[in-house]
Motif scaffolding. Structure first.
Motif, PDB file in Angstrom:
ATOM      1  N   GLY A  17       0.790  -1.226   0.000  1.00 49.59           N
ATOM      2  CA  GLY A  17       0.000   0.000   0.000  1.00 49.59           C
ATOM      3  C   GLY A  17       0.822   1.275   0.000  1.00 49.59           C
ATOM      4  O   GLY A  17       1.876   1.362  -0.617  1.00 49.59           O
ATOM      5  N   MET A  18       0.300   2.253   0.715  1.00 46.53           N
ATOM      6  CA  MET A  18       0.966   3.558   0.762  1.00 46.53           C
ATOM      7  C   MET A  18       2.333   3.480   1.413  1.00 46.53           C
ATOM      8  O   MET A  18       3.255   4.183   1.010  1.00 46.53           O
ATOM      9  CB  MET A  18       0.120   4.530   1.584  1.00 46.53           C
ATOM     10  CG  MET A  18      -1.137   4.946   0.904  1.00 46.53           C
ATOM     11  SD  MET A  18      -1.990   6.091   1.996  1.00 46.53           S
ATOM     12  CE  MET A  18      -3.641   5.503   1.758  1.00 46.53           C
ATOM     13  N   GLY A  19       2.450   2.622   2.448  1.00 37.48           N
ATOM     14  CA  GLY A  19       3.738   2.507   3.144  1.00 37.48           C
ATOM     15  C   GLY A  19       4.838   2.070   2.194  1.00 37.48           C
ATOM     16  O   GLY A  19       5.950   2.603   2.226  1.00 37.48           O
ATOM     17  N   ASN A  93       2.819   5.116   9.422  1.00 33.83           N
ATOM     18  CA  ASN A  93       1.822   4.832   8.380  1.00 33.83           C
ATOM     19  C   ASN A  93       0.949   3.621   8.722  1.00 33.83           C
ATOM     20  O   ASN A  93      -0.227   3.593   8.371  1.00 33.83           O
ATOM     21  CB  ASN A  93       2.567   4.605   7.058  1.00 33.83           C
ATOM     22  CG  ASN A  93       1.703   3.919   6.025  1.00 33.83           C
ATOM     23  OD1 ASN A  93       0.875   4.553   5.365  1.00 33.83           O
ATOM     24  ND2 ASN A  93       1.858   2.603   5.869  1.00 33.83           N
ATOM     25  N   ASN A  98      -9.646   0.736   8.505  1.00 29.51           N
ATOM     26  CA  ASN A  98     -10.434   1.698   7.744  1.00 29.51           C
ATOM     27  C   ASN A  98     -11.522   1.049   6.891  1.00 29.51           C
ATOM     28  O   ASN A  98     -12.578   1.632   6.705  1.00 29.51           O
ATOM     29  CB  ASN A  98      -9.567   2.645   6.908  1.00 29.51           C
ATOM     30  CG  ASN A  98      -8.488   1.956   6.142  1.00 29.51           C
ATOM     31  OD1 ASN A  98      -8.101   0.852   6.474  1.00 29.51           O
ATOM     32  ND2 ASN A  98      -7.985   2.590   5.117  1.00 29.51           N
ATOM     33  N   TYR A 161     -12.236   3.743  14.088  1.00 30.58           N
ATOM     34  CA  TYR A 161     -11.127   4.088  13.182  1.00 30.58           C
ATOM     35  C   TYR A 161     -11.000   5.606  13.052  1.00 30.58           C
ATOM     36  O   TYR A 161      -9.913   6.166  13.188  1.00 30.58           O
ATOM     37  CB  TYR A 161     -11.361   3.444  11.815  1.00 30.58           C
ATOM     38  CG  TYR A 161     -10.389   3.909  10.763  1.00 30.58           C
ATOM     39  CD1 TYR A 161      -9.087   3.424  10.749  1.00 30.58           C
ATOM     40  CD2 TYR A 161     -10.763   4.837   9.800  1.00 30.58           C
ATOM     41  CE1 TYR A 161      -8.186   3.855   9.790  1.00 30.58           C
ATOM     42  CE2 TYR A 161      -9.872   5.268   8.836  1.00 30.58           C
ATOM     43  CZ  TYR A 161      -8.582   4.784   8.830  1.00 30.58           C
ATOM     44  OH  TYR A 161      -7.686   5.216   7.885  1.00 30.58           O
ATOM     45  N   PRO A 191      -4.857  11.162   3.758  1.00 29.64           N
ATOM     46  CA  PRO A 191      -5.338  10.670   2.461  1.00 29.64           C
ATOM     47  C   PRO A 191      -6.854  10.482   2.463  1.00 29.64           C
ATOM     48  O   PRO A 191      -7.466  10.285   3.511  1.00 29.64           O
ATOM     49  CB  PRO A 191      -4.662   9.304   2.318  1.00 29.64           C
ATOM     50  CG  PRO A 191      -3.754   9.136   3.492  1.00 29.64           C
ATOM     51  CD  PRO A 191      -4.223  10.092   4.533  1.00 29.64           C
ATOM     52  N   GLY A 192      -7.427  10.491   1.268  1.00 28.16           N
ATOM     53  CA  GLY A 192      -8.803  10.044   1.072  1.00 28.16           C
ATOM     54  C   GLY A 192      -8.757   8.639   0.498  1.00 28.16           C
ATOM     55  O   GLY A 192      -7.754   7.920   0.664  1.00 28.16           O
ATOM     56  N   SER A 193      -9.809   8.226  -0.194  1.00 29.65           N
ATOM     57  CA  SER A 193      -9.836   6.877  -0.778  1.00 29.65           C
ATOM     58  C   SER A 193      -8.646   6.700  -1.712  1.00 29.65           C
ATOM     59  O   SER A 193      -8.476   7.462  -2.664  1.00 29.65           O
ATOM     60  CB  SER A 193     -11.122   6.674  -1.573  1.00 29.65           C
ATOM     61  OG  SER A 193     -12.206   6.744  -0.699  1.00 29.65           O
ATOM     62  N   THR A 194      -7.844   5.689  -1.414  1.00 29.69           N
ATOM     63  CA  THR A 194      -6.609   5.468  -2.162  1.00 29.69           C
ATOM     64  C   THR A 194      -6.534   3.991  -2.530  1.00 29.69           C
ATOM     65  O   THR A 194      -6.837   3.128  -1.702  1.00 29.69           O
ATOM     66  CB  THR A 194      -5.390   5.871  -1.294  1.00 29.69           C
ATOM     67  OG1 THR A 194      -5.603   7.200  -0.791  1.00 29.69           O
ATOM     68  CG2 THR A 194      -4.104   5.834  -2.087  1.00 29.69           C
ATOM     69  N   GLU A 197      -4.354  -2.453  -1.212  1.00 27.20           N
ATOM     70  CA  GLU A 197      -4.956  -3.784  -1.032  1.00 27.20           C
ATOM     71  C   GLU A 197      -6.139  -3.732  -0.071  1.00 27.20           C
ATOM     72  O   GLU A 197      -7.085  -4.491  -0.169  1.00 27.20           O
ATOM     73  CB  GLU A 197      -3.915  -4.783  -0.491  1.00 27.20           C
ATOM     74  CG  GLU A 197      -2.875  -5.198  -1.497  1.00 27.20           C
ATOM     75  CD  GLU A 197      -1.699  -4.227  -1.565  1.00 27.20           C
ATOM     76  OE1 GLU A 197      -1.849  -3.037  -1.181  1.00 27.20           O
ATOM     77  OE2 GLU A 197      -0.625  -4.647  -2.020  1.00 27.20           O
ATOM     78  N   VAL A 198      -6.070  -2.822   0.920  1.00 20.72           N
ATOM     79  CA  VAL A 198      -7.075  -2.817   1.974  1.00 20.72           C
ATOM     80  C   VAL A 198      -8.430  -2.275   1.499  1.00 20.72           C
ATOM     81  O   VAL A 198      -9.467  -2.575   2.069  1.00 20.72           O
ATOM     82  CB  VAL A 198      -6.552  -1.999   3.191  1.00 20.72           C
ATOM     83  CG1 VAL A 198      -6.719  -0.501   2.994  1.00 20.72           C
ATOM     84  CG2 VAL A 198      -7.241  -2.424   4.458  1.00 20.72           C
ATOM     85  N   THR A 199      -8.412  -1.493   0.441  1.00 27.77           N
ATOM     86  CA  THR A 199      -9.634  -0.822   0.012  1.00 27.77           C
ATOM     87  C   THR A 199     -10.399  -1.687  -0.984  1.00 27.77           C
ATOM     88  O   THR A 199     -10.521  -1.348  -2.167  1.00 27.77           O
ATOM     89  CB  THR A 199      -9.307   0.562  -0.601  1.00 27.77           C
ATOM     90  OG1 THR A 199      -8.207   0.407  -1.489  1.00 27.77           O
ATOM     91  CG2 THR A 199      -8.963   1.562   0.461  1.00 27.77           C
TER      92      THR A 199
END
Ligand SMILES: NC(=O)c1ccc[n+]([C@@H]2O[C@H](COP(=O)([O-])OP(=O)(O)OC[C@H]3O[C@@H](n4cnc5c(N)ncnc54)[C@H](OP(=O)(O)O)[C@@H]3O)[C@@H](O)[C@H]2O)c1
Length: 260
Positions: A17-19, A93, A98, A161, A191-194, A197-199
């Motif tokens: 992800g973002m990390g 991070n 979420n 969360y 961040p908003g919706s990004t 994998e988690v989303t």
């Protein structure tokens, strides 16, 4: 690109992800990066491998937040990997909850145990990780914490969360004041919706369209969008910025669409 040559950074939750994107970006800027993960050692190894293939330097460190001795475990691996070098940049991070309605759930379903768990991972661990790493951080260091759009809009299915991310923003502002005397900046990226994998809800094309339509810049976020914002706050260019929340949502939920 910013110049982070000679610096060392720790990015928590950098196995995906973002990390992962943040770790890759800081390494591309020249930093030695500690890639933290919880359970997915293969994914963390992959983050390290992509950094090394691109000519950067990285090593992996494990710790499962919310378990006994979590911060101590991370610090042991971090200190070994740094080999006596200071830690210039810390990016908090890693988080859970979420999209996981079990742990982040609504008021009628949330249990005290789930609340404690999400706070232990998302708030307690970052706070005590900062405390534990401050002795390794030189004056002028950088701390960047990751929050969420969930603090700006009300999402009833994510109450715990969202509360953890509110706490992260308060923690950042308070520590910015506490650590300013050492020239250490503490900021938050929200961040908003990004696409990570988690989303999993973002796999639904209709949801994607709705969310993109609610966003001034007209699309879902990408991990690199967030990584670039973090890299700015970690750089010398951001030396006069502390105690801020940088909204990196592409302008999500800014106002009525009919006024565009
Ligand atoms: N994606 C979004 O739409 C979105 C929106 C707003 C804010 N955010 C925030 O952005 C950050 C990154 O989100 P993401 O979507 O990139 O997350 P992600 O893909 O789910 O990755 C989560 C990372 O955190 C680690 N992690 C999970 N539970 C942990 C625990 N108990 N202890 C230690 N590490 C743990 C995971 O390690 P393992 O791989 O080893 O499990 C993984 O590296 C989070 O703070 C999240 O709250 C995300």
């Amino acid at each position: 690109m910013t110049d982070l040559k000679g610096k060392a950074a720790l990015v928590t939750g950098a196995s995906r992800g973002m990390g992962r994107a943040i770790a890759q970006r800081l390494a591309a800027d020249g930093a030695l990066v500690a890639v933290h993960y919880s359970r997915d050692a293969d994914a963390a190894r992959q983050t390290v491998a992509t950094i090394e293939q691109a000519g950067g330097e990285a090593f992996q460190v494990q710790a499962e937040f919310g378990t006994d001795g979590d911060v101590r475990t991370l610090l042991t691996g971090l200190s070994a990997g740094l080999g006596g070098r200071p830690l210039d940049i810390l990016v908090n991070n890693a988080a859970c909850g979420n999209q996981d309605t079990v742990r982040a759930g609504s008021i009628d379903r949330l249990t005290p145990g789930q609340f404690d768990e999400v706070f232990a991972i998302n708030v307690k661990a970052p706070l005590f990780l900062i405390q534990a790493t401050l002795p390794l951080m030189p004056d002028g260091g950088r701390i960047v914490n990751i929050s969420s759009l969930a603090t700006r809009i009300a999402l009833p299915s994510q109450i715990a969360y969202a509360m953890t991310k509110g706490a992260v923003e308060v923690m950042s502002r308070t520590l910015a004041n506490a650590l300013g005397a050492r020239g250490i900046t503490v900021n938050t990226v929200s961040p908003g919706s990004t696409d990570t994998e988690v989303t999993d809800t973002l796999h639904n094309p209709q949801v994607r369209t709705i969310l993109a339509d609610l966003t001034a810049l007209g699309r879902i976020g990408r991990p690199a969008d967030i990584a670039d914002a973090v890299a700015f706050l970690a750089s010398d260019d951001a030396r006069w910025i502390t105690g801020n929340v940088l909204d990196a949502t592409g302008g999500a939920y800014l106002g009525p669409m009919w006024a565009r």
